[in-house]
Design an enzyme around this catalytic site. Structure first.
Site: not given
Length: 100
Positions: A25, A28
């Site tokens: 991600c 993230c």
């Protein structure tokens, strides 16, 4: 050493910020330094727990996490804040300040 249960983790007097993330991600990865700085700024006033959704599918599914990153703040066993996406440091500080 016994593994701490999720309930034990969130039941304390210190607010617990949980970052649900994934290695794949992109947002993230951008969020991680924000959370690290927040922990440095607040020290013992909070606990930071990072949960990899791919390695912990049971708790991820139980809490209905579908977007990454998802931030949750628990205090004394209760969910006090939940948001998907990268949150600003000020938003997180404001939410945590309500609990201290």
């Amino acid at each position: 050493m016994a593994q701490t249960s999720f309930q034990d983790l969130i039941n304390g007097d210190v607010p617990v910020l949980i970052d649900f993330h994934a290695t794949w991600c992109g947002p993230c990865h951008a969020y991680s330094p924000i959370l690290k700085q927040l922990k440095e700024d607040l020290g013992d006033k909070m606990r930071l727990v990072k949960i990899d959704v791919d390695r912990n599918p049971d708790i991820t599914q139980k809490l209905g996490v579908q977007a990454m990153p998802t931030t949750m703040i628990f205090h004394r066993g209760e969910l006090k804040f939940r948001a998907a996406g990268v949150q600003s440091p000020q938003t997180l500080k404001d939410e945590l300040a309500k609990l201290n």
